[in-house]
Design a protein around this motif. Structure first.
Motif, mmCIF file in Angstrom:
data_model
loop_
_atom_site.group_PDB
_atom_site.id
_atom_site.type_symbol
_atom_site.label_atom_id
_atom_site.label_comp_id
_atom_site.label_asym_id
_atom_site.label_seq_id
_atom_site.Cartn_x
_atom_site.Cartn_y
_atom_site.Cartn_z
ATOM 1 N N LEU A 159 0.823 -1.205 0.000
ATOM 2 C CA LEU A 159 0.000 0.000 0.000
ATOM 3 C C LEU A 159 0.860 1.260 0.000
ATOM 4 N N ASP A 160 1.087 1.784 -1.213
ATOM 5 C CA ASP A 160 1.805 3.040 -1.370
ATOM 6 C C ASP A 160 1.041 4.020 -2.258
ATOM 7 N N GLY A 161 -0.098 3.584 -2.790
ATOM 8 C CA GLY A 161 -0.915 4.439 -3.632
ATOM 9 C C GLY A 161 -0.447 4.547 -5.068
ATOM 10 N N GLU A 162 0.634 3.851 -5.427
ATOM 11 C CA GLU A 162 1.190 3.993 -6.776
ATOM 12 C C GLU A 162 0.649 2.970 -7.774
ATOM 13 N N LEU A 163 -0.032 1.945 -7.337
ATOM 14 C CA LEU A 163 -0.701 0.949 -8.190
ATOM 15 C C LEU A 163 0.244 0.207 -9.129
ATOM 16 N N LYS A 164 1.448 -0.062 -8.677
ATOM 17 C CA LYS A 164 2.433 -0.766 -9.503
ATOM 18 C C LYS A 164 2.498 -2.254 -9.202
ATOM 19 N N ASP A 165 1.727 -2.713 -8.235
ATOM 20 C CA ASP A 165 1.792 -4.114 -7.814
ATOM 21 C C ASP A 165 1.207 -5.045 -8.872
ATOM 22 N N GLU A 166 1.697 -6.249 -8.878
ATOM 23 C CA GLU A 166 1.248 -7.260 -9.843
ATOM 24 C C GLU A 166 -0.257 -7.504 -9.758
ATOM 25 N N ALA B 158 -9.708 -6.454 -5.285
ATOM 26 C CA ALA B 158 -9.066 -7.757 -5.084
ATOM 27 C C ALA B 158 -9.296 -8.174 -3.630
ATOM 28 N N TRP B 159 -9.015 -9.439 -3.347
ATOM 29 C CA TRP B 159 -9.183 -9.929 -1.979
ATOM 30 C C TRP B 159 -8.260 -11.106 -1.725
ATOM 31 N N ASP B 160 -8.004 -11.352 -0.447
ATOM 32 C CA ASP B 160 -7.317 -12.557 -0.007
ATOM 33 C C ASP B 160 -7.955 -12.968 1.316
ATOM 34 N N LYS B 161 -7.345 -13.901 2.026
ATOM 35 C CA LYS B 161 -7.977 -14.403 3.250
ATOM 36 C C LYS B 161 -7.986 -13.385 4.385
ATOM 37 N N ASN B 162 -7.229 -12.295 4.243
ATOM 38 C CA ASN B 162 -7.137 -11.297 5.303
ATOM 39 C C ASN B 162 -7.859 -9.983 5.029
ATOM 40 N N PHE B 163 -7.879 -9.560 3.754
ATOM 41 C CA PHE B 163 -8.336 -8.213 3.427
ATOM 42 C C PHE B 163 -9.170 -8.151 2.146
ATOM 43 N N LEU B 164 -10.001 -7.120 2.081
ATOM 44 C CA LEU B 164 -10.607 -6.645 0.854
ATOM 45 C C LEU B 164 -9.742 -5.469 0.414
ATOM 46 N N TYR B 165 -9.262 -5.492 -0.842
ATOM 47 C CA TYR B 165 -8.400 -4.429 -1.367
ATOM 48 C C TYR B 165 -9.147 -3.643 -2.434
ATOM 49 N N LEU B 166 -8.886 -2.353 -2.475
ATOM 50 C CA LEU B 166 -9.408 -1.547 -3.572
ATOM 51 C C LEU B 166 -8.338 -0.573 -4.011
ATOM 52 N N SER B 167 -8.409 -0.219 -5.283
ATOM 53 C CA SER B 167 -7.516 0.805 -5.808
ATOM 54 C C SER B 167 -8.332 1.725 -6.701
ATOM 55 N N ALA B 168 -7.876 2.948 -6.818
ATOM 56 C CA ALA B 168 -8.541 3.922 -7.680
ATOM 57 C C ALA B 168 -7.488 4.806 -8.326
#
Length: 190
Positions: free
Chosen positions: A12-19, A45-55
């Motif tokens: 989580l850095d806000g740059e949206l460069k992750d795979e 996106a999601w995994d067993k720990n978190f709901l992820y969102l990007s904008a």
């Protein structure tokens, strides 16, 4: 939209460069005004720990400029004069209760259960300002919004708006073009 299961969480850095964000389809918000509008897209996106969102939110010379004051981020601050995203999650699709999270271009947030801001979940936000606009990433632990992790194929009601004060209102419109009476569509976990 599809909320895609990921094996590798984003940094989580806000740059949206992750795979993870390269492998997820974006949804586009649509302007409520005619003519050219600023581009806004979101991914889930999601995994067993978190709901992820990007904008990723485009900005031009006529839109509000970002201001990153050297203040500490405030919870539930007044964001009415800020370029912001408002997201509603109705996990049981009863269309009565929903989690509402609002995030502005600075990464400041308001979180509420319906309109009650006393709900103060623990969640994580990173915002990034750049010449063409702003972007953000967020991670919400499951235990803050749901009694259990969703199963693949499960669907929640979802509403998304981008508010650019004095300039534009954008909404996510489901692919079938038919939101329910609350202006929501479905997010499906895959």
């Amino acid at each position: 939209p599809i909320c895609r299961l990921t094996k590798t969480p984003p940094y989580l850095d806000g740059e949206l460069k992750d795979e993870v964000w390269k492998n997820v389809a974006a949804i586009q918000l649509q302007s409520q005004q005619s003519g050219k509008h600023l581009k806004t897209e979101m991914k889930w996106a999601w995994d067993k720990n978190f709901l992820y969102l990007s904008a990723k939110c485009e900005r031009n010379a006529k839109s509000l400029t970002s201001s990153h004051p050297q203040e500490t981020r405030q919870r539930d601050a007044d964001l009415s004069d800020q370029d912001r995203l408002e997201i509603q999650l109705d996990i049981d699709r009863d269309y009565q209760t929903h989690w509402k999270i609002t995030i502005d271009q600075r990464g400041w947030a308001i979180d509420a259960l319906n309109d009650d801001i006393s709900w103060n979940p623990t969640w994580y936000i990173a915002a990034h300002d750049h010449a063409a606009g702003w972007s953000l990433e967020a991670a919400i632990p499951w235990d803050q919004i749901s009694p259990s992790i969703p199963n693949p194929g499960q669907a929640w009601a979802l509403g998304i708006e981008r508010i650019i004060p004095g300039r534009d209102l954008q909404r996510w419109v489901p692919a079938d073009g038919i939101p329910n009476s609350q202006g929501q569509g479905l997010i499906i976990f895959k």
